[in-house]
Design an enzyme around this catalytic site. Structure first.
Site, mmCIF file in Angstrom:
data_model
loop_
_atom_site.group_PDB
_atom_site.id
_atom_site.type_symbol
_atom_site.label_atom_id
_atom_site.label_comp_id
_atom_site.label_asym_id
_atom_site.label_seq_id
_atom_site.Cartn_x
_atom_site.Cartn_y
_atom_site.Cartn_z
ATOM 1 N N ASP A 338 0.875 -1.156 0.000
ATOM 2 C CA ASP A 338 0.000 0.000 0.000
ATOM 3 C C ASP A 338 0.921 1.216 0.000
ATOM 4 O O ASP A 338 2.130 1.091 0.166
ATOM 5 C CB ASP A 338 -0.828 -0.045 1.284
ATOM 6 C CG ASP A 338 -1.711 1.153 1.423
ATOM 7 O OD1 ASP A 338 -2.243 1.591 0.397
ATOM 8 O OD2 ASP A 338 -1.855 1.653 2.548
ATOM 9 N N PHE A 472 -10.018 22.674 -8.051
ATOM 10 C CA PHE A 472 -8.976 21.779 -8.550
ATOM 11 C C PHE A 472 -9.597 20.678 -9.387
ATOM 12 O O PHE A 472 -10.685 20.196 -9.100
ATOM 13 C CB PHE A 472 -8.261 21.156 -7.356
ATOM 14 C CG PHE A 472 -7.395 20.014 -7.733
ATOM 15 C CD1 PHE A 472 -6.101 20.258 -8.148
ATOM 16 C CD2 PHE A 472 -7.873 18.715 -7.712
ATOM 17 C CE1 PHE A 472 -5.303 19.204 -8.513
ATOM 18 C CE2 PHE A 472 -7.070 17.669 -8.080
ATOM 19 C CZ PHE A 472 -5.787 17.921 -8.485
ATOM 20 N N ARG A 520 7.232 17.740 -3.303
ATOM 21 C CA ARG A 520 6.101 18.209 -4.079
ATOM 22 C C ARG A 520 6.102 19.715 -4.051
ATOM 23 O O ARG A 520 5.893 20.307 -2.995
ATOM 24 C CB ARG A 520 4.811 17.691 -3.488
ATOM 25 C CG ARG A 520 4.356 16.420 -4.104
ATOM 26 C CD ARG A 520 3.198 15.896 -3.341
ATOM 27 N NE ARG A 520 3.638 15.487 -2.023
ATOM 28 C CZ ARG A 520 4.232 14.344 -1.783
ATOM 29 N NH1 ARG A 520 4.444 13.502 -2.775
ATOM 30 N NH2 ARG A 520 4.623 14.018 -0.577
ATOM 31 N N ASP A 602 -4.688 5.887 -4.473
ATOM 32 C CA ASP A 602 -4.444 7.275 -4.845
ATOM 33 C C ASP A 602 -4.420 7.488 -6.339
ATOM 34 O O ASP A 602 -4.474 6.562 -7.123
ATOM 35 C CB ASP A 602 -3.099 7.714 -4.274
ATOM 36 C CG ASP A 602 -3.253 8.130 -2.847
ATOM 37 O OD1 ASP A 602 -4.365 8.538 -2.490
ATOM 38 O OD2 ASP A 602 -2.273 8.027 -2.119
ATOM 39 N N ASN A 728 -8.486 -0.731 4.109
ATOM 40 C CA ASN A 728 -8.624 -1.016 2.694
ATOM 41 C C ASN A 728 -7.587 -2.027 2.215
ATOM 42 O O ASN A 728 -7.650 -2.499 1.096
ATOM 43 C CB ASN A 728 -8.518 0.277 1.874
ATOM 44 C CG ASN A 728 -7.244 1.015 2.197
ATOM 45 O OD1 ASN A 728 -6.678 0.841 3.274
ATOM 46 N ND2 ASN A 728 -6.760 1.805 1.275
ATOM 47 N N ASP A 729 -6.636 -2.351 3.061
ATOM 48 C CA ASP A 729 -5.624 -3.330 2.661
ATOM 49 C C ASP A 729 -5.947 -4.722 3.178
ATOM 50 O O ASP A 729 -5.233 -5.674 2.883
ATOM 51 C CB ASP A 729 -4.255 -2.919 3.213
ATOM 52 C CG ASP A 729 -3.879 -1.521 2.774
ATOM 53 O OD1 ASP A 729 -4.096 -1.219 1.597
ATOM 54 O OD2 ASP A 729 -3.402 -0.741 3.609
#
Lengths: 1124, 323
Positions: A338, A472, A520, A602, A728-729
């Site tokens: 993940d 966005f 970033r 993601d 979620n994993d």
């Protein structure tokens, strides 16, 4: 073990629709829907013994021994006393039972805490803690509403139902439900109606089938045991036939002194067959399984005890939650990871900024932490180290002020005051980080209303009128706000990905900042707007936003139009800090030839970014394929294209290929999984993916994660490991051969369904390269030796059969047969399984290549097993025929014959014990004091027990139980006996030494090389670890919108977003108003600027599933929705 | 380091839990293996020579067939042991081996009558259902030939005493087997109600009427027989020549062996033999060990040389950094 007990959901008939009435308990109970109790334990105190025995005898080996026992009580067949089987069987059963009891008791405890938490009075009127609640049920206080909805399913992104209330039907969709495990944000309570409880919740339904995991060695063992059975039967048939022949030619004559009970040769052969089954049963080693369990348990404890896998920050030690999978850790070929929270800390840090060309760096080295005490509203957890920036703020530098002003205004964060503390609810952690940075530097975002943004600028409250949010989206990669300042000036503030913004600057000046640092970067720009132009634009904007067709395009055009000729203010660099040592770990794992696939919910950019920053994707990967298509055909084509390119390059760059330059990265968008996993394309997808060095799949749902894992398991026959930290994993963790959970403060769900857990991703390399490798090595050595010693032991009987008329006479003393596996040889081999190391942990990490033999199952396979059997065959020949030749017609020094059966038995078993001990010594590469104790102790024990069993005293007590009285005394004082023992040991072991030595010289394995090197360095510690320098990408990787989602602009400006009174800070905390409509839909809605606190991470799919949130604590903390 | 809960959870820093126990880590390096083989080889050759020479010095004389006069050509160093041997005789047959009653043989008269031990069948009861003592196949098949050895001195036969005592194991005689207590002062009475084994010519209490210490279950020939052989070809001690004129050994000369044939072997294709032998520090004559040691020792030396050559030629170095 089925952790969540999904089995109990089996329904008699398939539910097609469920009907629930609010506050009508009787009605609801009538349907017998699942309650919230989840049963996970197997036994209780009363049922333990029968159930456990029943279960144990279901294991084929135990059942086999039970059959043997039955055979042994038949006098005509019994070639061995019953105790030779009963003693080991009883021991094995009791050890296993104790282990099962301990395992299960742990679960019972867990259950009790579960019960406690579910009876917590969070929602008394609903009786069970909430699972799924209707969100807009403010008016549901009256008990008339009735909900019809779909039956329980595992789709997180879909919900269909209707609410009938006061005769009116309201449609219910996905937006109206809260899933189990989600966290309420921006409100302290809400009303709900439970739709699904317990195992029927979407979370539980999504947990995936929990199946009993077995290691590949287990599976191999099953095959081998069958093979051994076959071989046993084969040997017994040979002996039975031999018996028949012997009877025919010789046996009838023997009648003179050995009257045969049955004169029918065939029948006698038949009995002989069964007698030999009993005698040779030791080829199927009963103590093998229990020894394997013990070794695995021990190796699991090493993981728990490892201080180098203990995370000081969180105080968590690594934990082996499943104790039966250790050696599989040494065979991993695919790691599915993940991303957020697993590779990254999920903590965003405002790291650097550049304002007007001047860079302010958050470099920790010899810089004092910035003191924000001047600002009473500062977030104490925020840290920044460059005091120059604060100086600049205090000097009222214009650019710096507008920089922070922009950060304070241009975002979609919501502010909330709780307990006199300003709390930001950010839909993406990096937004939160930016707003917090502004806050600490004196530009405090206080409050948002749909039309305004309140900011305290250097202590002065100012309210900006929010005229528009240019939201966005993935294409724009930027967001802007248009505000009117208190002075009445119109301005557009824009922040966005650097490459995008640079194109829209007025002077197009390109500034290369923070390049190549893997951060970033986000560029900030602004523009003053003309009042007339804006009102005209606003007009068009309104038209566009109400247009029925092509609204998106029209809006985008408008945005494009206004967001140009911007003036650069500066740039920020945000870091979602990778966890410590991630890229180094990834590099190590790559060296160990472990393929790492990142499966994340993601977005593509985020995934790509993280791929670069943790060294998964590298600049030297000439191409990164991005597969993102909309239809099955396109997907197929893109996959083919990747494949084709690969094949093409293979032709062109054959030479380079071998230098590993053309490593491919592959990015796959989750949407294609819907097609790729459909069946027809499975193989194509897999083939393509496996060609690439790195595979990153983004926008993957939990179930798809599991599907990918299943796919690799199915077609690659490789051992897989899944690592993740969130709910979620879970399905992926359960699907993989090994599931690893990252335990943080959040998301215990993943840990609870994992097999191993620890706090940091970097511990994975130690888990695999050290613990896994050792466990595998130990298990394989153990198995090889175990088979060797048992086969050798047994085959001697086979050879003896040819000299005793195939009469199923044993070679050894019965006591020896009963104790050989339990006492004389058990501990040394256990010691090997628990302590052996070929090289130390430091060297294991220094040479990750040492891991490869495990992946290729080199240490134990069918071939190795056959070799073992042949080796045993040789040894048993030596062990039978050397004593045979030595005692034949020989007499002792006082003239007594010592060729009697008892002396021969003693001689052979002594030879055997000594030989297997020497062989063990040869196999053992790490002689700790414990090993010495075990080896010498077992040998000593053998002689002690032998002398005791054959002593006068015991014989006087029970005359017929100890027929061997005096044998040891009489034969072990003979020089020839000892010379025979020495001869057999040397003859058995020296060929092995020669073989190993020659192979080491002619064809050394990686282990041999490293061991020799270690040896030459006189066991010095390995050289200091070469710190792998992390190669940063040379091009700028911009990652605006780390986890932004489209649609927030609408949300924060919508009228649904509640109005609340402007809180006055002096008045203390004002209770937050109702905000039932606001649901943060970002991947994560909390963040921490400093790292002290982690995001409640979650989100499975970035768009709609964010509400699917990790449960907070180990006890599945129920998030209650309090009724009013 | 900060104190608090994190410290309490921290695993103990012991060599055991951290898998850092000090350990000896031998590897099969050339420096150990090649000298090791050479040493083992030399040692084995040494032992082999000693064994071989010793074994050669041991005299043994095998008598087969019916010829009853034998010449001993040189002085037969004493003490000399007298063995009888049988071939194709499966004393190690499983059903044969279990066919006895340990309780009976330890002198427990209770088990003379009680069916405690089924394995004695079919020699448990005779046709009249009288219990057989000692029961079972082993006792029943006891070797029954008797031997007398004479030295022919000037045409006269001079008996060589064969001592049939002290031929059984001390433990068998003193621990494992015992006679039942006398009943009314008579040993025979202790066996009243029982019958002799079918093949026996006299009951067990008359095995050696001359010497009560060698009678009954403690008769040493009986004890020797009851210790069944491991292999179908075996020899058992019959007597020792350790008394009188022959205590030092058998002088060279002619000897006559008088054999009282009563034990049938032809029926099962077996053969009988008689062996006279003396012993050394390594026991009786056995060529195998000496030869085996010599061969293995030589092989070790050869292998040491082979390995030395291969090591010199192919030894890997760890120069290659890419390992």
């Amino acid at each position: 073990m089925s952790f969540f007990g999904l089995d109990c959901v089996k329904k008699k008939e398939k539910e097609t629709e469920r009907k629930i009435r609010a506050n009508d308990r009787e009605h609801n109970l009538s349907f017998k829907y699942a309650t919230n109790a989840i049963k996970t334990s197997k036994y209780n105190v009363l049922t333990f013994l029968p159930l456990n025995l029943f279960e144990q005898f279901q294991r084929i080996a135990n059942a086999y021994f039970l059959c043997l026992l039955v055979l042994q009580v038949i006098p005509a067949i019994s070639s061995l006393s019953w105790f030779t089987t009963v003693v080991p069987l009883a021991l094995v059963l009791s050890i296993t039972a104790v282990k099962d009891a301990i395992d299960d008791l742990a679960d019972l405890l867990l259950l009790s805490t579960l019960c406690l938490s579910s009876s917590h009075p969070l929602s008394p009127s609903l009786a069970v803690s909430f699972t799924l609640a209707l969100c807009f049920c403010l008016s549901l206080c009256c008990p008339l509403g009735e909900v019809c909805c779909e039956p329980p399913n595992n789709r997180l992104d879909r919900f269909v139902g209707t609410l009938v209330w006061r005769g009116q039907k309201h449609p219910l969709d996905n937006h109206c439900v809260l899933l189990r495990g989600c966290t309420l944000r921006n409100t302290d309570w809400c009303f709900g109606l439970v739709l699904f409880a317990g195992p029927e919740t979407k979370l539980m339904q999504n947990c995936g089938k929990s199946s009993f995991k077995r290691t590949s060695i287990d599976r191999l063992m099953n095959v081998l045991v069958l093979f051994i059975f076959g071989f046993l039967v084969f040997m017994c048939i040979i002996l039975a036939v031999g018996h028949g022949i012997w009877e025919h030619y010789e046996g009838t004559k023997v009648m003179a002194f050995v009257p045969q009970q049955n004169e029918d040769t065939a029948f006698s052969s038949f009995l002989t067959f069964w007698s030999y089954i009993i005698i040779l049963n030791t080829v199927v080693p009963i103590s093998l399984y229990v020894s394997m369990e013990v070794i695995r348990l021990g190796n699991s404890y090493y993981i728990n005890w490892d201080r180098l896998m203990f995370h000081t920050g969180s105080g968590t030690a690594a934990e082996a939650r499943t104790t039966t999978l250790n050696e599989e850790l040494g065979q991993i070929r695919y790691v599915f990871s993940d991303k957020t929270g697993t590779l990254t800390q999920n903590i965003m840090c405002f790291h650097k900024c550049s304002i007007n060309g001047k860079a302010y760096e958050d470099s920790v080295i010899d810089m004092m932490m910035v003191d924000f005490s001047f600002n009473s509203l500062a977030d104490p957890r925020f840290q920044f180290y460059d005091n120059n920036l604060l100086e600049a703020v205090k000097l009222e530098t214009l650019e710096v002020h507008s920089f922070f002003r922009l950060l304070a205004i241009c975002h979609t964060v919501m502010a909330e005051e709780k307990n006199n503390d300003l709390v930001y609810q950010a839909q993406s952690p990096d937004e939160g980080a930016l707003v917090t940075a502004a806050r600490n530097f004196g530009f405090v975002f206080r409050l948002r209303t749909p039309e305004s943004v309140c900011v305290v600028e250097m202590g002065v409250p100012r309210t900006y009128e929010l005229l528009a949010i240019l939201d966005f989206n993935n294409v724009r990669k930027r967001m802007s706000v248009i505000v009117r300042s208190p002075e009445g000036k119109l301005a557009l503030y824009c922040k966005g990905a650097d490459t995008i913004i640079y194109k829209r600057l007025h002077d197009r000046a390109e500034e290369s900042i923070f390049a190549g640092e893997g951060l970033r970067t986000l560029v900030l720009a602004y523009k003053d707007l003309d009042e007339e132009y804006f009102s005209e634009w606003k007009q068009r904007h309104h038209q566009a936003s109400t247009a029925l067709e092509g609204r998106e395009d029209k809006l985008n055009q408008l945005y494009e139009e206004i967001e140009k000729d911007l003036l650069l203010i500066g740039a920020t660099a945000i870091e979602d800090k990778l966890q410590d040592g991630v890229s180094q770990t990834i590099e190590q794992l790559a060296k160990a030839d472990i393929k790492i696939w990142v499966l994340t919910g993601d977005k593509q950019e985020t995934a790509e970014n993280i791929g670069y920053s943790c060294n998964l994707l590298r600049e030297e990967m000439d191409d990164i394929f991005i597969v993102a298509a909309d239809s099955p055909e396109e997907v197929r084509q893109e996959l083919r294209c990747v494949e084709w390119c690969e094949a093409y390059e293979r032709d062109v760059q054959v030479t380079e290929r071998w230098h590993g330059t053309e490593i491919k990265g592959l990015l796959i968008l989750g949407i294609i999984f819907a097609y790729a996993l459909e069946g027809s394309m499975e193989l194509e997808f897999l083939r393509t993916a496996c060609m690439c060095k790195t595979v990153i799949c983004c926008r993957v749902t939990p179930m798809q994660k599991a599907q990918v894992v299943e796919l690799v398991k199915k077609y690659k026959q490789a051992v897989t490991l899944a690592i993740g930290d969130g709910a979620n994993d879970v399905s992926m963790i359960k699907a993989a051969h090994i599931g690893v959970g990252i335990s943080g403060q959040e998301g215990m769900q993943a840990v609870l369904s994992s097999d191993f857990s620890f706090a940091q991703f970097r511990y994975l390399q130690r888990l695999l390269l050290v613990h896994g490798r050792w466990s595998y090595l130990r298990m394989c050595k153990f198995l090889r030796y175990f088979f060797y010693k048992n086969f050798t032991f047994t085959f001697v009987h086979f050879w003896f059969a040819f000299f005793c008329g195939f009469s199923a006479q044993t070679v050894y003393d019965e006591t020896f047969i009963a104790l050989y596996n339990l006492m004389y040889t058990a501990l040394p081999v256990l010691g090997m399984g628990l302590f052996d190391q070929d090289v130390s942990d430091g060297w294991s990490l220094e040479y990750p290549q040492l891991y490869e033999p495990g992946q290729r199952s080199l240490y134990f396979s069918k071939g190795a097993f056959i070799k073992c059997a042949l080796h045993s065959c040789y040894s048993s020949l030596v062990l039978f025929f050397v004593p045979y030749a030595a005692v034949r017609d020989s007499v002792s020094t006082d003239g007594h014959d010592i060729a009697d059966h008892q002396s021969f038995a003693l001689l052979t078993q002594t030879c055997l014990t000594v030989t297997v001990c020497v062989q063990l010594g040869l196999d053992l590469s790490y002689w700790t004091a414990v090993n010495h104790l075990f080896v010498w102790g077992s040998l000593g024990m053998y002689f002690l027990v032998t002398f005791t069993m054959q002593s006068d005293g015991l014989h006087r007590l029970y005359a017929s139980s100890f027929p061997f009285v005096g044998t040891a005394r009489n034969s072990l004082d003979q020089v020839t006996v000892w010379l025979t023992v020495l001869l057999t040991a040397v003859l058995c072991v020296l060929p092995v030494v020669v073989h190993r030595f020659l192979f080491m010289q002619l064809n050394p394995t990686i282990n041999d090389k490293v061991r020799l090197k270690v040896h030459q360095m006189k066991a010095q510690p390995p050289p200091p670890r070469r710190r792998a320098r992390i190669r940063r990408s040379s091009t700028r990787r911009s990652g605006y919108a780390f986890s932004h989602a489209y649609g927030y602009g609408d949300l924060v400006t919508s009228k649904r977003f509640l109005r609340r009174p402007v809180p006055s800070r002096s008045a203390g905390s004002t209770p937050a108003g109702r905000s039932a409509a606001f649901r943060p839909a970002g991947r994560s809605a909390g963040y921490s600027p400093s790292g002290q606190e982690q995001n409640p991470k979650q989100a499975t799919e970035p768009t709609e599933l964010q509400r699917y949130r990790a449960v907070h604590d180990a006890t599945f903390c129920r998030q209650g929705v309090a009724p009013e | 380091m900060k104190a608090g809960p994190s410290r309490t959870n921290r695993p103990d820093n012991t060599a055991f839990t951290q898998q850092r126990l000090p350990a000896w880590q031998p590897i099969l390096s050339a420096g150990i293996v090649i000298p090791g083989f050479t040493l083992i080889g030399l040692a084995f050759i040494g032992v082999g020579v000693a064994l071989f020479v010793t074994s050669q010095k041991i005299t043994d004389l095998e008598v087969r067939g019916k010829r009853d006069t034998h010449a001993v050509l040189f002085f037969f160093q004493g003490p000399v042991f007298f063995y009888y041997g049988l071939t194709s005789y499966y004393q190690n047959f499983r059903t044969y081996g279990v066919s006895k009653d340990g309780y009976q043989l330890s002198g427990d008269t209770y088990y003379f009558n009680v069916r405690a031990w089924y394995s004695c069948a079919p020699y448990q009861y005779d046709s009249n259902n009288n219990p057989i003592v000692p029961c079972g196949s082993i006792a029943n098949s006891m070797f029954s030939d008797t031997f007398q050895l004479y030295q022919v001195v000037n045409g006269m036969k001079k008996q060589v005493p064969l001592d049939g005592k002290g031929i059984a194991w001390w433990t068998d005689y003193n621990i494992k087997y015992s006679n039942p207590a006398l009943v009314n002062g008579s040993f025979a009475n202790a066996f009243s109600g029982t019958v002799k084994p079918v093949n026996w010519s006299k009951p067990v209490y008359e095995l050696d009427p001359t010497d009560q210490a060698n009678n009954g279950f403690l008769n040493q020939n009986f004890l020797v027989w009851m210790r069944q052989a491991a292999l179908p070809k075996f020899q058992k001690l019959y007597g020792r020549i350790a008394e009188g004129d022959y205590a030092q050994g058998l002088p060279a000369g002619n000897y006559t062996l008088l054999i009282n044939y009563s034990y049938p072997v032809i029926s099962f294709g077996g053969t009988k033999k008689v062996v006279l032998s003396n012993v050394s520090w390594m026991g009786g004559k056995n060529q195998f060990l000496g030869i085996a040691y010599l061969v293995i020792g030589s092989l070790c030396i050869v292998m040491a040389m082979v390995m030395l050559i291969i090591y010199a030629k192919y030894k890997f170095t760890d120069d290659d950094e890419d390992m």
